[in-house]
Scaffold this motif. Sequence first.
Motif, mmCIF file in Angstrom:
data_model
loop_
_atom_site.group_PDB
_atom_site.id
_atom_site.type_symbol
_atom_site.label_atom_id
_atom_site.label_comp_id
_atom_site.label_asym_id
_atom_site.label_seq_id
_atom_site.Cartn_x
_atom_site.Cartn_y
_atom_site.Cartn_z
ATOM 1 N N LEU A 13 0.830 -1.209 0.000
ATOM 2 C CA LEU A 13 0.000 0.000 0.000
ATOM 3 C C LEU A 13 0.862 1.255 0.000
ATOM 4 O O LEU A 13 0.620 2.190 -0.778
ATOM 5 C CB LEU A 13 -0.920 -0.009 1.221
ATOM 6 C CG LEU A 13 -1.764 1.246 1.412
ATOM 7 C CD1 LEU A 13 -2.909 1.247 0.418
ATOM 8 C CD2 LEU A 13 -2.266 1.339 2.826
ATOM 9 N N VAL A 14 1.875 1.295 0.830
ATOM 10 C CA VAL A 14 2.730 2.477 0.922
ATOM 11 C C VAL A 14 3.501 2.691 -0.376
ATOM 12 O O VAL A 14 3.553 3.818 -0.897
ATOM 13 C CB VAL A 14 3.692 2.353 2.123
ATOM 14 C CG1 VAL A 14 4.763 3.425 2.072
ATOM 15 C CG2 VAL A 14 2.914 2.435 3.423
ATOM 16 N N SER A 16 2.720 1.622 -3.395
ATOM 17 C CA SER A 16 1.821 1.994 -4.487
ATOM 18 C C SER A 16 1.401 3.454 -4.377
ATOM 19 O O SER A 16 1.300 4.160 -5.382
ATOM 20 C CB SER A 16 0.603 1.074 -4.512
ATOM 21 O OG SER A 16 -0.151 1.228 -3.326
ATOM 22 N N TRP A 17 1.180 3.950 -3.155
ATOM 23 C CA TRP A 17 0.845 5.371 -3.001
ATOM 24 C C TRP A 17 2.033 6.261 -3.331
ATOM 25 O O TRP A 17 1.862 7.358 -3.856
ATOM 26 C CB TRP A 17 0.338 5.650 -1.581
ATOM 27 C CG TRP A 17 -1.139 5.419 -1.497
ATOM 28 C CD1 TRP A 17 -1.760 4.374 -0.900
ATOM 29 C CD2 TRP A 17 -2.163 6.229 -2.059
ATOM 30 N NE1 TRP A 17 -3.112 4.494 -1.058
ATOM 31 C CE2 TRP A 17 -3.389 5.628 -1.757
ATOM 32 C CE3 TRP A 17 -2.169 7.416 -2.788
ATOM 33 C CZ2 TRP A 17 -4.607 6.160 -2.162
ATOM 34 C CZ3 TRP A 17 -3.392 7.949 -3.192
ATOM 35 C CH2 TRP A 17 -4.588 7.327 -2.880
ATOM 36 N N LEU A 18 3.231 5.816 -3.033
ATOM 37 C CA LEU A 18 4.404 6.590 -3.431
ATOM 38 C C LEU A 18 4.499 6.696 -4.947
ATOM 39 O O LEU A 18 4.829 7.754 -5.489
ATOM 40 C CB LEU A 18 5.673 5.960 -2.863
ATOM 41 C CG LEU A 18 5.908 6.173 -1.371
ATOM 42 C CD1 LEU A 18 7.133 5.398 -0.927
ATOM 43 C CD2 LEU A 18 6.067 7.646 -1.071
ATOM 44 N N PHE A 20 1.926 6.520 -7.045
ATOM 45 C CA PHE A 20 0.832 7.369 -7.503
ATOM 46 C C PHE A 20 1.061 8.844 -7.195
ATOM 47 O O PHE A 20 0.656 9.710 -7.956
ATOM 48 C CB PHE A 20 -0.498 6.938 -6.878
ATOM 49 C CG PHE A 20 -1.071 5.700 -7.505
ATOM 50 C CD1 PHE A 20 -1.204 5.583 -8.871
ATOM 51 C CD2 PHE A 20 -1.471 4.642 -6.717
ATOM 52 C CE1 PHE A 20 -1.727 4.445 -9.452
ATOM 53 C CE2 PHE A 20 -2.001 3.494 -7.275
ATOM 54 C CZ PHE A 20 -2.125 3.402 -8.654
ATOM 55 N N LEU A 21 1.705 9.156 -6.081
ATOM 56 C CA LEU A 21 1.850 10.549 -5.665
ATOM 57 C C LEU A 21 3.137 11.213 -6.115
ATOM 58 O O LEU A 21 3.209 12.441 -6.175
ATOM 59 C CB LEU A 21 1.747 10.641 -4.134
ATOM 60 C CG LEU A 21 0.379 10.293 -3.562
ATOM 61 C CD1 LEU A 21 0.430 10.326 -2.053
ATOM 62 C CD2 LEU A 21 -0.686 11.230 -4.083
#
Length: 55
Positions: A13-14, A16-18, A20-21
């Motif tokens: 999760l972490v 994948s958010w990195l 995306f962001l």
Amino acid sequence: MPQLNPAPWFAILVFSWLVFLIIIPAKVMSHISPNEPATMDSKKHKTESWDWPWQ
């Protein structure tokens, strides 16, 4: 049950958010549009009223 172990899923999760962001917006914003918008002239266009035939 293996789904209740948050250790591997939290890291996924972490990361994948990195992606995306941080990575994806940088790649998208680096693209240049081949057709830049042209500036329009500042004179007003003449509009005429439309005479309705039934009034």
